[in-house]
Enzyme design. Sequence first.
Site, PDB file in Angstrom:
ATOM      1  N   ASP A 153      27.781  58.539  -1.692  1.00 54.80           N
ATOM      2  CA  ASP A 153      27.071  59.066  -0.106  1.00 54.80           C
ATOM      3  C   ASP A 153      27.269  58.039   1.387  1.00 54.80           C
ATOM      4  O   ASP A 153      27.784  57.201   1.225  1.00 54.80           O
ATOM      5  CB  ASP A 153      25.401  59.252  -0.244  1.00 54.80           C
ATOM      6  CG  ASP A 153      24.962  59.739  -0.969  1.00 54.80           C
ATOM      7  OD1 ASP A 153      25.763  60.750  -1.436  1.00 54.80           O
ATOM      8  OD2 ASP A 153      23.754  59.182  -1.830  1.00 54.80           O
ATOM      9  N   ASP A 187      26.260  67.430  -0.455  1.00 51.62           N
ATOM     10  CA  ASP A 187      24.619  67.877   0.162  1.00 51.62           C
ATOM     11  C   ASP A 187      25.068  68.382   1.429  1.00 51.62           C
ATOM     12  O   ASP A 187      24.205  69.852   1.141  1.00 51.62           O
ATOM     13  CB  ASP A 187      24.102  66.208   0.461  1.00 51.62           C
ATOM     14  CG  ASP A 187      23.805  65.899  -1.034  1.00 51.62           C
ATOM     15  OD1 ASP A 187      24.248  66.273  -1.850  1.00 51.62           O
ATOM     16  OD2 ASP A 187      24.387  64.001  -0.411  1.00 51.62           O
TER      17      ASP A 187
END
Length: 209
Positions: A153, A187
Amino acid sequence: MNKKILRNVLIFIFVLILADQAFKIYIKTNFLLGEEVNVLGNWFRLCFVENIGMAFGLHLKGAVGKYILSIFRLIVAGLIFWYLLKIIKEKKHSLFIFSIAMIFAGALGNILDSAFYGMIFEESYIYGSGAEPAAIFPANGGYAGFLQGKVVDMLYFPIIEGHYPSWFPFNAGEEFIFFRPVFNLSDSYISIAVVIILVFQRKIFGKQK
């Protein structure tokens, strides 16, 4: 089945996954854990973190838990792809088809991290430790086995930062950040697709009771 739409959808999915993986590989091989770089002021930063589980850090403990989670992801991705083929065959609205394709690309993008990153990357170390960023395809092998990798991430939007008032019923005086979670392109694909479906639901589904 409309072969033209299917081809366009597959190309669309491939481009989304390619962008996601290229960005993750760049971050993994150039950043240390916790390292931050301002992109647009303080409210948009690149911040490298690794997620061992689901969204917002939710996970199952141990290697067995990781296998269960990874297999669950594979099953869900398979069901999404089956549904995608179904709505293409049924000639549903193209906006709906490409939204579901985005959701599938997002799911598959994170599955690739979980499945292979442990095998092809070195372990990443914390920023300030003096270590170098992780190498790809290291001579001594990766940091984990198949389906045991961590999701990369990097997108961080701390738009509002401050502290809860002292009179607040919970977290009084503690630091407040919106938006705190760090996420990745996969995401964002899922989130954007859901928003598109909600905003354009009348156009997609028509006027139905």
